[in-house]
Design a protein around this motif. Structure first.
Motif, short mmCIF file in Angstrom:
data_model
loop_
_atom_site.label_atom_id
_atom_site.label_comp_id
_atom_site.label_asym_id
_atom_site.label_seq_id
_atom_site.Cartn_x
_atom_site.Cartn_y
_atom_site.Cartn_z
N ASP A 191 -60.12 31.60 19.49
CA ASP A 191 -61.01 30.95 18.54
C ASP A 191 -61.34 31.98 17.46
O ASP A 191 -61.75 33.10 17.79
CB ASP A 191 -62.30 30.50 19.23
N LEU A 192 -61.15 31.58 16.22
CA LEU A 192 -61.39 32.55 15.14
C LEU A 192 -61.60 31.78 13.84
O LEU A 192 -60.88 30.82 13.57
CB LEU A 192 -60.16 33.46 15.03
N THR A 193 -62.58 32.18 13.08
CA THR A 193 -62.81 31.55 11.77
C THR A 193 -62.84 32.63 10.70
O THR A 193 -63.55 33.62 10.84
CB THR A 193 -64.13 30.77 11.76
N LEU A 194 -62.02 32.43 9.68
CA LEU A 194 -61.91 33.43 8.61
C LEU A 194 -62.21 32.73 7.29
O LEU A 194 -61.59 31.71 6.98
CB LEU A 194 -60.49 34.00 8.63
N ASP A 195 -63.17 33.25 6.57
CA ASP A 195 -63.52 32.63 5.29
C ASP A 195 -62.87 33.39 4.14
O ASP A 195 -62.49 34.55 4.26
CB ASP A 195 -65.05 32.67 5.11
#
Lengths: 430, 256
Positions: B25-29
């Protein structure tokens, strides 16, 4: 084959040639014809012909192309490379008005058919000297050859332009042609043999090359006959000490095509054989090569690349022989095959025969598909799958084209081959 | 449109039946630089390659969204045209095709996708030469075959050059620092820094903290055995450098 059935007019043809010739040549002709009548073309039972069955040629019983076919001068001129001297042979017959013969001084460049009558001493001294193999195509050629090129350079002569010898096949007949190239010590030349046309005939050609000490010959063979043509082309090279021979072959055409290349290196010689087979459609392409290191300190490099697709078949046989005494030989042979369809076939047979103990010999064969890592690499840069495939294939071919030092030939090859790559934009050559 | 640039949800991937990614799980903006660190075999390169679309991996669960679109449903060239770029750990040599041709073909493929005309030949040369200066690459590299005979450092600089020319939105860098000496590393880092922008995101896979001295990440993730075992700020990378990867093994043992 041991058929002794009637051959279509071969004896009559040999006799008509022999009738004008000196006795020694007439004798060789008759002897060769007798051998051919007994043995015919090679059988697949012979090891050297295992992968290339020429029984279809045997069955066709080609008549000899006694006259050149009709010619379209415009078409022929489109096949002639700029900045070259030309010798044009139509169905094996020399075309004086399309050629640039030179018969004076240090350079003899002329039709072999005429030279056998005018310069019999040159032939007597050299004909057959480079040939050290024996089979039906050689007998057939020796018995029946008429036109061809005679190139003789006196010591130290360097030709200012490449010589292009254009072979155009226009009829479904046998075309036995022969070239004899004698480069004396230190002489240098570039010769391009192009084979084109092809109405289901048989090109049955022999080139003999004799290189004097430190002589240098760059030889190119462009075989792009039509899809019904049969082709045999033998190249026999005998090198003297310090000489340098290179050949690059583009085998792109014909239905059944066999090239054989036999090179004998003396002390300190260098020989380089490069080639491309593009076996598409139902094409069968065979290159049978043998490099004999007969003296010490010889260097040979051989790189053959193959594309086999659709129902095409490519055969490569590469033999390196290092004779006793050929110490410090440095030989490397490489055959890379791209097998691009389920119905295509590749046969590759590298052979080393080494009879000396202080030598360096390497060989490698790969058979596979386009590199998936390379395809992925191109795709991650936005290039679609089909364009990526064609770009890799283009690179495979282009590497060989770009190595051709003769600029007009490079341009010609791009003109012939770039159009096969519809999915990529080649307006600027990559 | 407040979609993150990249959102990975519970991603599982296997190769030849062996599970490599076990729920990422990873979120990159946009504007962010994320570093992924971890021991060899922890799955960090696999993640970069799966995101770029390399064949041979089976996605057994999970999703990856790129600007709200299903990234994993797109062909590799489509991802590239939409702005995803993978700098390879081992850039591929392609004999017979020049660098300049390749760069131009790639740029035009992307421009065509965006509905833009082909790049003007002169403009293109000027653009590339300018970028080459930043990467301290000699112009002769343009006319050589792609990566053929390049040293390790030259290959990596060539990757960054391509990235500078193609101007992607999501840059995936797979061990861009491996095999580089300190000077080459500085040049590569400088190239990355020039591309840093609020409209672009970076996911940098690296084994060593060294690169992060030059390209300061916003977020550091530590990979082990196909999972993210720890995430934090740039200080996490320094902690790793001090403690090594041994503590991760102990961490995994404890968990087991």
């Amino acid at each position: 084959m041991t058929q002794t059935a009637e051959r279509p007019g071969y004896r009559r043809h040999t006799e008509s040639l022999a009738a004008q010739e000196p006795a020694w040549l007439a004798g060789i002709r008759r002897q060769a014809l007798e051998k051919f009548e007994r043995g015919g073309f090679p059988s697949p039972r012979e090891e050297a012909w295992k992968y290339t069955n020429v029984s279809a040629i045997e069955r066709k019983r080609f008549t000899i192309a006694a006259e050149p076919g009709g010619i379209d001068g415009e078409h022929i001129r489109s096949l002639l490379l700029p900045e070259c001297w030309h010798l044009v042979l139509i169905d094996g017959h020399f075309q004086r008005d399309l050629s640039h013969p030179a018969l004076a001084g240090d350079v003899v460049l002329c039709d072999l058919g005429a030279a056998r009558l005018r310069h019999p001493e040159l032939l007597a001294e050299n004909l057959g000297r480079a040939v050290d193999v024996d089979h039906g195509f050689l007998d057939f050629n020796t018995a029946l050859f008429h036109g061809g090129a005679l190139i003789r350079l006196k010591p130290g002569t360097r030709l200012p332009h490449p010589i292009q010898i254009l072979h155009l096949q226009t009829q479904a007949a046998a075309i036995p042609t022969r070239h004899l190239m004698v480069l004396e010590a230190g002489a240098e030349a570039t010769v391009i043999e192009s084979y084109t046309g092809g109405e289901g005939g048989l090109t049955a050609h022999v080139t003999e090359v004799l290189l004097g000490e430190n002589a240098r010959l760059r030889h190119f063979k462009i075989q792009e006959e039509h899809a019904r043509a049969h082709h045999f082309g033998g190249l026999y090279v005998r090198q003297s000490a310090g000489s340098d021979f290179t050949q690059t072959q583009f085998a792109l055409g014909g239905f059944l095509s066999r090239s054989e290349i036999h090179v004998r290196l003396a002390e300190n010689c260098r020989a380089t054989l490069d080639g491309l087979h593009w076996a598409d459609g139902r094409r069968h392409l065979d290159s049978h090569t043998r490099l004999i290191h007969a003296g010490p300190h010889g260097v040979s490099r051989e790189t053959y690349k193959t594309i086999a697709e659709e129902r095409g078949r490519s055969v490569f046989q590469g033999r390196i022989v290092v004779e006793p005494g050929a110490q410090k030989t440095d030989a490397a042979m490489n055959n890379r095959n791209l097998l691009l369809s389920d119905d295509a076939e590749v046969d590759s047979k590298p052979q080393l025969e080494i009879y000396a103990d202080d030598v360096k010999c390497a060989h490698g064969v790969t058979i596979g598909q386009l590199d998936p890592d390379a395809l992925f690499y191109l795709e991650t840069r936005g290039i679609d799958a089909e364009a990526a495939r064609q770009l890799l294939l283009y690179g495979f071919v282009n590497e060989l084209i770009e190595a051709v030092e003769v600029e007009p030939l490079r341009r010609y090859l791009h003109g012939r081959l770039d159009r096969r790559f519809q999915a990529i934009d080649l307006e600027e050559n990559p | 449109m407040n979609n993150p640039l990249l959102k990975i949800e519970n991603l599982h991937a296997s190769i030849e039946g062996k599970e490599i990614l076990k729920g990422i799980d990873l979120t990159l903006d946009c504007g962010q630089v994320h570093a992924i660190m971890g021991p060899n075999g922890s799955g960090k390169s696999t993640l970069a390659n799966v995101l770029a679309g390399r064949e041979g991996y089976e996605i057994t669960a999970g999703r990856a969204w790129y600007r709200g679109r299903d990234l994993l449903a797109m062909a590799p060239e489509e991802r590239a045209r939409e702005g995803v770029f993978l700098a390879f750990q081992y850039p591929v040599e392609i004999p017979g095709v020049s660098n300049i041709y390749f760069l131009k073909a790639a740029l035009n493929a992307i421009r065509k996708h965006r509905g833009e005309p082909e790049v003007d030949a002169m403009d293109f040369i000027l653009l590339v030469k300018e970028k080459m200066k930043t990467m301290r690459m000699d112009e002769q590299f343009l006319y050589r075959a792609i990566n053929e005979g390049f040293s390790g450092g030259e290959k990596k600089r060539n990757e960054i050059l391509q990235m500078m020319v193609l101007e992607p939105t999501l840059c995936l860098l797979d061990e861009i620092d491996s095999g580089l000496d300190i000077d080459a590393l500085k040049v590569v880092a400088e190239g990355i820094e020039t591309l840093r922008s609020p409209n672009r995101g970076f996911l940098m896979v690296t084994h060593y903290q060294r690169l992060l001295d030059y390209v300061r990440p916003d977020v550091v993730h530590v990979f082990a055995d196909g999972r993210i075992v720890k995430s934090g700020g740039p200080e996490l990378a320094r902690e790793l450098e001090k403690k090594g990867y041994g503590w991760i093994e102990r961490y995994l043992e404890d968990r087991a």
